[in-house]
Structure formats: C-alpha cells, structure tokens
Design an enzyme around this catalytic site. Structure first.
Site, PDB file in Angstrom:
ATOM      1  N   GLU A  67       0.584  -1.457   0.044  1.00  0.00           N
ATOM      2  CA  GLU A  67      -0.297   0.217  -0.375  1.00  0.00           C
ATOM      3  C   GLU A  67       1.126   0.933   0.405  1.00  0.00           C
ATOM      4  O   GLU A  67       1.509   1.580   1.078  1.00  0.00           O
ATOM      5  CB  GLU A  67      -0.607  -0.155   1.299  1.00  0.00           C
ATOM      6  CG  GLU A  67      -1.952   0.234   1.117  1.00  0.00           C
ATOM      7  CD  GLU A  67      -3.119   0.893   2.515  1.00  0.00           C
ATOM      8  OE1 GLU A  67      -3.050   1.657   3.664  1.00  0.00           O
ATOM      9  OE2 GLU A  67      -2.968  -0.932   2.865  1.00  0.00           O
ATOM     10  N   ASP A  78      -4.458   9.099   9.496  1.00  0.00           N
ATOM     11  CA  ASP A  78      -3.606   9.096   9.699  1.00  0.00           C
ATOM     12  C   ASP A  78      -2.327   9.203  11.574  1.00  0.00           C
ATOM     13  O   ASP A  78      -3.097  10.758  11.667  1.00  0.00           O
ATOM     14  CB  ASP A  78      -2.254   9.565   9.137  1.00  0.00           C
ATOM     15  CG  ASP A  78      -2.335   9.157   7.343  1.00  0.00           C
ATOM     16  OD1 ASP A  78      -3.069   8.071   7.575  1.00  0.00           O
ATOM     17  OD2 ASP A  78      -2.237   9.908   6.726  1.00  0.00           O
TER      18      ASP A  78
END
Length: 289
Positions: A67, A78
């Site tokens: 990824e 994140d």
C-alpha cells in the site's frame, strides 16, 4: 478496446476486462488457506530514492501487496507515526507524478501495487490521467479513505476503463445498508478499519473487527482485509485467522523513523529493521490458520 480519439462521437473508453490483480492474489491465498499480508509505507519517505528501496525490501521479505501512501498535508485518518513520515516525504520533494515509479518498483519485485490516497490529490492530478498512469505503471488498485461510493462516480468509471481495483473503507459503525453499498461498488477487496479513529500501533486488538468482517461478507463482499492497529506477529496471526488479508502500516513505518519519532533513521539501518519487521509479521500472518 476502442480508442476514444477514433470514436466519431467522442464516446468514453469501454470497460477493461483485465482480471483484478488483488482478486488473483486472494484466490491464490484462499487455495492455500492463508491470509495475505498488505504493508503500508508512504512514498517519498525518508526520500523518494530510499522509499523505492523500502518498497522492494518489503516485497522481498514477505509483504504480498504494498500500500503505497501518497503523503498529504492534512491527513484525516493518519496517526502521529504516519503523519511524521508524510511530513518528511513532503519536505523532501515527494510528488504524485513520481509515485508511479514506486508502483513499477513493487510490480517488478513481484508484489501487488496499491496506492492509498486522499481523493483531493487524485482529483487535482486528473482522475482519467491518474487511472491511465497508474495502469501503465502496473498498478492494481486505489484505496480511498475519504471517498465513499455514493460520490465516486468519476472514479468508478475511470477504474472500470483501466481495470483498476476500487477499495473503499468500512468501520464497526457502518450500517448494513452502507456495507451493502460498499460491497456492491468495491473491486478487489473491502478495507475494514478495526476501529474508528486514526491509525497507529495498538497493544491490544478488540473483537469488533471480526464481527465487522462477518457483516461485510454477509453484505456481499468477496474479500475483506483488516487494518489499523496490527503491530506484532501475534496480532497479525489473530486477525489473519478470520480476515482475507491483514494490513499493517505504522509498525512498518516506525522502523524507518529515528527514536524521536520525528526524523528519519539512517537509511541502511532503517531498511534492515524494515526487512526484519516484515519477516516477523509475514511469519505470523501467513501461518495464522
């Protein structure tokens, strides 16, 4: 496939009949009764050249699909480890145009190349242009954490034209109706976020991801992978016992960060630690059943 330039009315390109690269990977692993190991790392971290070495290292040490993160200045999902890595990448000149070199690197190493990106970056690059360049580089599919199927019409058309997988996210809070919408529009696999909130390593993994996988399969998803929180081989094995794939991000990114969690580690040392962590996690995940 018809060339758009040669169609008198300028009709859009037809649908690609290329099989899903992610789907082929899951078919292979299901035949062996194993889950796949999907590893995340931001492109450009700690700099574009070293990140290419890192992607290759991951594949060579047990990661099945990579990824490739597109660093973004305002990430909504994140956690601090990935934010720190993304900040370093942006400061070192990472650009979306060069990310396709990373895609080629993963494909040439024998891994399945995925890109994870906030939609704004793809939109500004140009959806059709992104899909074309991604396909030409050997890409498999795009993970879009902030794009829902209801608003993905342009991407659904472009990904169909270029034979790319569409990976949407679901969470324990997703309704049955939402799960069915995602399953109907996804291609390759569905990304099941183990819990609401930002990414990061966790000391424990609760039971909700397993229930979410069951619900998502019941809603029609063929392959369901679990991410957010897995950081040890033991956790990977626990999740791999029921998921089609285990997604690991922060634990891999961490190996390339210095002890202050803000600056990049010496590249040689970082790549060595990344290789060891990839092997450790691969061992746990691939032997989960």
């Amino acid at each position: 496939m018809t060339n758009e330039a040669n169609t008198p009315s300028g009709q859009p390109l037809g649908i690609s009949h290329k099989p899903s690269k992610s789907g082929a990977m899951f078919t292979k692993f299901k035949a062996e009764n194993k889950p796949a190991f999907i590893g995340y790392l931001p492109y450009g971290f700690p700099n574009p050249d070293v990140s290419l070495d890192a992607f290759k290292t991951m594949v060579e040490h047990g990661v099945d699909a990579v990824e490739i993160g597109l660093p973004y200045s305002d990430p909504v999902m994140d956690g601090p480890v990935i934010q720190a890595a993304a900040s370093i990448a942006l400061n070192n000149g990472e650009t979306i145009k060069r990310v396709f070199e990373a895609v080629e690197t993963v494909a040439n190493a024998g891994g399945v190349p995925l890109i994870m990106s906030y939609w704004n970056l793809v939109y500004h690059y140009g959806v059709e242009r992104f899909a074309r360049d991604f396909e030409n580089a050997g890409g498999a599919g795009l993970i879009t954490p902030d794009l829902i199927p209801d608003e993905a019409g342009e991407w659904i058309e472009a990904s169909d034209r270029h034979g790319l997988d569409r990976i949407f996210l679901v969470s324990p809070d997703s309704s049955t109706e939402r799960l069915e919408t995602v399953a109907r529009n996804a291609r390759g696999f569905v990304y099941a976020a183990a819990r609401m909130g930002v990414t990061g390593e966790r000391a424990t993994i609760d039971a909700s991801p397993e229930e979410l996988v069951v619900r998502t399969r019941r809603a029609g998803a063929e392959n369901v992978c679990v991410g957010i929180g897995v950081s040890t081989a033991e956790q990977g094995a626990r999740v791999g016992a029921y998921a089609d794939g285990v997604i690991v991000g922060s634990a891999l990114v961490h190996t390339m960060l210095a002890d202050d969690d803000k600056t990049a580690r010496d590249p040689k040392e970082g790549l060595k630690l990344l290789a060891a962590k990839s092997e450790e996690l691969a061992e746990g995940i691939h032997n989960a059943r």
